[in-house]
Write a protein that holds these residues in place. Sequence first.
Motif, PDB file in Angstrom:
ATOM      1  N   MET A  15       0.853  -1.190   0.000  1.00 21.22           N
ATOM      2  CA  MET A  15       0.000   0.000   0.000  1.00 21.22           C
ATOM      3  C   MET A  15       0.893   1.246   0.000  1.00 21.22           C
ATOM      4  O   MET A  15       1.529   1.554   0.994  1.00 21.22           O
ATOM      5  N   THR A  16       0.972   1.942  -1.127  1.00 22.94           N
ATOM      6  CA  THR A  16       1.841   3.107  -1.264  1.00 22.94           C
ATOM      7  C   THR A  16       1.082   4.380  -0.898  1.00 22.94           C
ATOM      8  O   THR A  16      -0.076   4.561  -1.291  1.00 22.94           O
ATOM      9  N   THR A  17       1.752   5.258  -0.170  1.00 20.46           N
ATOM     10  CA  THR A  17       1.151   6.512   0.272  1.00 20.46           C
ATOM     11  C   THR A  17       1.785   7.685  -0.458  1.00 20.46           C
ATOM     12  O   THR A  17       3.011   7.829  -0.474  1.00 20.46           O
ATOM     13  N   LEU A  18       0.971   8.524  -1.070  1.00 18.63           N
ATOM     14  CA  LEU A  18       1.436   9.760  -1.686  1.00 18.63           C
ATOM     15  C   LEU A  18       1.614  10.815  -0.605  1.00 18.63           C
ATOM     16  O   LEU A  18       0.682  11.076   0.167  1.00 18.63           O
ATOM     17  N   VAL A  19       2.791  11.406  -0.538  1.00 21.11           N
ATOM     18  CA  VAL A  19       3.070  12.445   0.452  1.00 21.11           C
ATOM     19  C   VAL A  19       3.065  13.799  -0.246  1.00 21.11           C
ATOM     20  O   VAL A  19       4.005  14.148  -0.972  1.00 21.11           O
ATOM     21  N   ILE A  20       2.010  14.549  -0.054  1.00 24.13           N
ATOM     22  CA  ILE A  20       1.889  15.891  -0.636  1.00 24.13           C
ATOM     23  C   ILE A  20       2.510  16.883   0.352  1.00 24.13           C
ATOM     24  O   ILE A  20       2.134  16.924   1.516  1.00 24.13           O
ATOM     25  N   GLY A  21       3.453  17.669  -0.140  1.00 22.11           N
ATOM     26  CA  GLY A  21       4.205  18.542   0.753  1.00 22.11           C
ATOM     27  C   GLY A  21       5.435  17.854   1.304  1.00 22.11           C
ATOM     28  O   GLY A  21       5.932  18.202   2.376  1.00 22.11           O
ATOM     29  N   ALA A  22       5.946  16.886   0.553  1.00 22.86           N
ATOM     30  CA  ALA A  22       7.064  16.067   1.037  1.00 22.86           C
ATOM     31  C   ALA A  22       8.329  16.881   1.282  1.00 22.86           C
ATOM     32  O   ALA A  22       9.164  16.493   2.104  1.00 22.86           O
ATOM     33  N   ASN A  23       8.492  17.994   0.579  1.00 22.47           N
ATOM     34  CA  ASN A  23       9.715  18.780   0.729  1.00 22.47           C
ATOM     35  C   ASN A  23       9.639  19.785   1.873  1.00 22.47           C
ATOM     36  O   ASN A  23      10.602  20.513   2.111  1.00 22.47           O
ATOM     37  N   GLY A  24       8.526  19.814   2.583  1.00 18.77           N
ATOM     38  CA  GLY A  24       8.390  20.716   3.725  1.00 18.77           C
ATOM     39  C   GLY A  24       9.109  20.183   4.955  1.00 18.77           C
ATOM     40  O   GLY A  24       9.645  19.067   4.963  1.00 18.77           O
ATOM     41  N   GLN A  25       9.091  20.969   6.021  1.00 18.77           N
ATOM     42  CA  GLN A  25       9.842  20.596   7.221  1.00 18.77           C
ATOM     43  C   GLN A  25       9.279  19.350   7.892  1.00 18.77           C
ATOM     44  O   GLN A  25      10.031  18.483   8.338  1.00 18.77           O
ATOM     45  N   ILE A  26       7.958  19.247   7.978  1.00 22.46           N
ATOM     46  CA  ILE A  26       7.347  18.027   8.508  1.00 22.46           C
ATOM     47  C   ILE A  26       7.428  16.921   7.470  1.00 22.46           C
ATOM     48  O   ILE A  26       7.734  15.764   7.791  1.00 22.46           O
ATOM     49  N   GLY A  27       7.188  17.265   6.212  1.00 25.99           N
ATOM     50  CA  GLY A  27       7.182  16.272   5.152  1.00 25.99           C
ATOM     51  C   GLY A  27       8.486  15.503   5.038  1.00 25.99           C
ATOM     52  O   GLY A  27       8.483  14.273   4.912  1.00 25.99           O
ATOM     53  N   LYS A  28       9.610  16.208   5.094  1.00 26.22           N
ATOM     54  CA  LYS A  28      10.904  15.535   4.988  1.00 26.22           C
ATOM     55  C   LYS A  28      11.139  14.585   6.160  1.00 26.22           C
ATOM     56  O   LYS A  28      11.621  13.457   5.982  1.00 26.22           O
ATOM     57  N   GLN A  29      10.800  15.043   7.366  1.00 30.31           N
ATOM     58  CA  GLN A  29      11.005  14.183   8.538  1.00 30.31           C
ATOM     59  C   GLN A  29      10.097  12.963   8.475  1.00 30.31           C
ATOM     60  O   GLN A  29      10.508  11.844   8.825  1.00 30.31           O
TER      61      GLN A  29
END
Length: 208
Positions: free
Chosen positions: A1-15
């Motif tokens: 089950m793959t999850t799309l991370v929208i905002g992945a390059n943000g501070q929370i997103g990267k962590q």
Amino acid sequence: MTTLVIGANGQIGKQFCELAQQAGTPIKAMIRSDEQVPWFKERGIDTVIADLEGDFEHAFEGCDQVVFTAGSGPHTGPDKTLLIDLYGAIRAADIAKQKGISRYLMISAIRAENPMEAPEKLRPYMAAKFAADAHLRNSDVPYVILKPGRLTDDAASQQFASSIDEAGDNQISRANVAHALHFALQSSVSNQEFALLDGERSIEEVIK
């Protein structure tokens, strides 16, 4: 089950992406440009180029869940708040419904419940979050809404509270939010909302 991370390059997103990769949780990081690719490539994280202010429906291909951590940031104006925090989140929910996505996990804000009680300069952002959350609730897409308080850059304590009265303050580290988000993703919770603050309880006690 793959999850799309929208905002992945943000501070929370990267962590969050780092935590997911380390745990073996399949994710696809949605980023805006080729310049952002190397950070994710170095960590073995799959990426897709897409922009919340443009066409991003293709980013959902092959994904079963969506995490929305995107934010216009504190240095932008109301125009970006409307396009990213409000309309971007709404469009993502609509695409998720169209694609039959199994769950949409939203990073909102604790003050989004009562935007007029937020500091004046934050009220447009909180109003955008209020409306985006309401749209998600009524979208028929199973959801989890996480509502952190004022964000800090402190290290992860992995200790939480679920109310200002319990915490004695209105803050939480971005690192703790990332841990809570990853726990929620791995759990089976659905159609629930959780306030998140730094505290003294485990995430298992806060998100049930």
